[in-house]
Design a protein around this motif. Structure first.
Motif, PDB file in Angstrom:
ATOM      1  N   THR A  16       0.849  -1.195   0.000  1.00  0.00           N
ATOM      2  CA  THR A  16       0.000   0.000   0.000  1.00  0.00           C
ATOM      3  C   THR A  16       0.885   1.246   0.000  1.00  0.00           C
ATOM      4  O   THR A  16       1.790   1.376   0.824  1.00  0.00           O
ATOM      5  CB  THR A  16      -0.920   0.033   1.234  1.00  0.00           C
ATOM      6  N   GLY A  55      -4.069   7.176  -3.539  1.00  0.00           N
ATOM      7  CA  GLY A  55      -4.682   6.505  -4.671  1.00  0.00           C
ATOM      8  C   GLY A  55      -4.331   7.080  -6.022  1.00  0.00           C
ATOM      9  O   GLY A  55      -3.851   8.210  -6.150  1.00  0.00           O
ATOM     10  N   SER A  56      -4.570   6.267  -7.051  1.00  0.00           N
ATOM     11  CA  SER A  56      -4.431   6.662  -8.459  1.00  0.00           C
ATOM     12  C   SER A  56      -3.018   7.124  -8.807  1.00  0.00           C
ATOM     13  O   SER A  56      -2.831   8.030  -9.627  1.00  0.00           O
ATOM     14  CB  SER A  56      -5.441   7.769  -8.798  1.00  0.00           C
ATOM     15  N   SER A  66      -2.086   2.537  -8.151  1.00  0.00           N
ATOM     16  CA  SER A  66      -2.671   2.268  -6.841  1.00  0.00           C
ATOM     17  C   SER A  66      -4.182   2.496  -6.855  1.00  0.00           C
ATOM     18  O   SER A  66      -4.692   3.361  -7.576  1.00  0.00           O
ATOM     19  CB  SER A  66      -2.021   3.158  -5.770  1.00  0.00           C
ATOM     20  N   SER A  67      -4.898   1.716  -6.054  1.00  0.00           N
ATOM     21  CA  SER A  67      -6.352   1.863  -5.936  1.00  0.00           C
ATOM     22  C   SER A  67      -6.670   3.143  -5.177  1.00  0.00           C
ATOM     23  O   SER A  67      -5.780   3.862  -4.733  1.00  0.00           O
ATOM     24  CB  SER A  67      -6.944   0.670  -5.203  1.00  0.00           C
ATOM     25  N   SER A  68      -7.947   3.415  -4.993  1.00  0.00           N
ATOM     26  CA  SER A  68      -8.360   4.625  -4.271  1.00  0.00           C
ATOM     27  C   SER A  68      -7.847   4.643  -2.843  1.00  0.00           C
ATOM     28  O   SER A  68      -7.678   5.709  -2.237  1.00  0.00           O
ATOM     29  CB  SER A  68      -9.887   4.745  -4.277  1.00  0.00           C
ATOM     30  N   SER A  69      -7.555   3.459  -2.292  1.00  0.00           N
ATOM     31  CA  SER A  69      -7.033   3.364  -0.925  1.00  0.00           C
ATOM     32  C   SER A  69      -5.515   3.224  -0.901  1.00  0.00           C
ATOM     33  O   SER A  69      -4.924   3.040   0.171  1.00  0.00           O
ATOM     34  CB  SER A  69      -7.661   2.168  -0.203  1.00  0.00           C
ATOM     35  N   GLY A  70      -4.875   3.291  -2.078  1.00  0.00           N
ATOM     36  CA  GLY A  70      -3.432   3.164  -2.154  1.00  0.00           C
ATOM     37  C   GLY A  70      -2.931   1.751  -2.333  1.00  0.00           C
ATOM     38  O   GLY A  70      -1.719   1.526  -2.470  1.00  0.00           O
ATOM     39  N   TYR A  71      -3.846   0.772  -2.396  1.00  0.00           N
ATOM     40  CA  TYR A  71      -3.443  -0.641  -2.456  1.00  0.00           C
ATOM     41  C   TYR A  71      -2.929  -1.006  -3.848  1.00  0.00           C
ATOM     42  O   TYR A  71      -3.434  -0.527  -4.872  1.00  0.00           O
ATOM     43  CB  TYR A  71      -4.628  -1.536  -2.098  1.00  0.00           C
TER      44      TYR A  71
END
Length: 284
Positions: A205, A220-221, A244-249
């Protein structure tokens, strides 16, 4: 900063004027310490009411944080500024500070952040006419960087005073980047060990510091490079880029081919620092 008597009146009046004008823009409700208070307390700020020059004092170099971005997380961070100046009579002192906004000049200065010190500079007078002065500043995100919107490009004000009371003052001698710290959590390349030809799953993350809330949050992004350095090699090569996803993953897979280190590399941007995370995988 202790300056000569001939500059004392101008210094005091300049400090008072600057402080009173900046106070409305200091967002005291959001900034417990107060940008205006920081301006008033710092002898560095007091010496720079406006761009000015008297005589033949010159600034030849200003180096902030060894020339690298100033990266701040959620805790205190110290950095140094070196000001090199010369004057035929010799250099008495010099100083600098960072400020965020559009102008220090005029009747309505626009300043919403200041990184300064209340300590005198220490100067190395390496010739009869020149010296390099060191200014150490400690940044406290709870007051100095009270909002994440302060990330990005800051202005560097600098000045120098000669032994004959000549001086030079520059509100914006140069610019410098002040960025929020970024980093990875939960980074893992697995399984390990792994058989050659099998799938390796890489996860983690990407996080970034919030100066507003004094915590790290998923970022994110953002494009993050998955890189690999084979055992015995000296450099990494980029295998792919993951967003990265909206949550940073982040999650991706690769095929195991050789022993080596996998790395997530985030190149940073104008508001955020570079970040890396590593994991060595044994391939059998």
């Amino acid at each position: 900063m202790r300056i000569r008597a001939s500059l004392a009146t101008a210094t005091v009046s300049g400090a008072v004027a600057l402080t009173s004008l900046v106070a409305p823009a200091a967002h005291a409700a959001d900034n417990p310490a107060g940008t205006a208070a920081k301006l008033a307390a710092a002898p560095s700020v007091a010496a720079v009411p406006a761009d000015d020059v008297q005589g033949d004092t010159k600034i030849t170099k200003v180096t902030v944080n060894a020339g690298t971005d100033l990266v701040v997380g959620v805790g205190k961070k110290s950095f140094t500024i070196y000001v090199t100046a010369n004057d035929p009579s010799g250099i008495y002192t010099a100083g600098a500070f960072l400020w965020h906004g559009t102008t220090l000049d005029g009747d309505n200065p626009d300043v919403d952040g200041v990184l300064a010190t209340d300590q005198d500079a220490t100067c190395d007078k390496w010739s009869a006419t020149a010296a390099t002065c060191k200014i150490t500043i400690t940044v406290d995100p709870t007051s100095d960087l009270y909002d994440s919107s302060l990330n990005g490009r800051w202005n560097v004000a600098a000045w120098a005073v000669g032994n004959d009371s000549d001086y030079i003052q520059k509100n914006t001698y140069k610019n410098h980047w002040v960025k929020r710290a970024a980093g990875f959590s939960g980074f893992d390349a697995s399984p390990e060990p792994v058989s050659k030809g099998r799938t390796i799953t890489v996860t983690g993350t990407l996080n970034r510091a919030s100066w507003t809330y004094l915590k790290y949050y998923g970022y994110g992004s953002q494009p993050v490079q998955l890189q690999f350095k084979k055992a015995g090699a000296s450099s990494y090569s980029t295998v792919k880029t993951v967003t990265s996803s909206s949550s940073g993953y982040l999650k991706t897979t690769v095929t195991a081919s050789a022993d080596g280190t996998w790395r997530f590399h985030y190149a940073g941007n104008s508001t955020s620092s570079v970040a890396d995370a590593y994991d060595y995988v044994d391939v059998r």
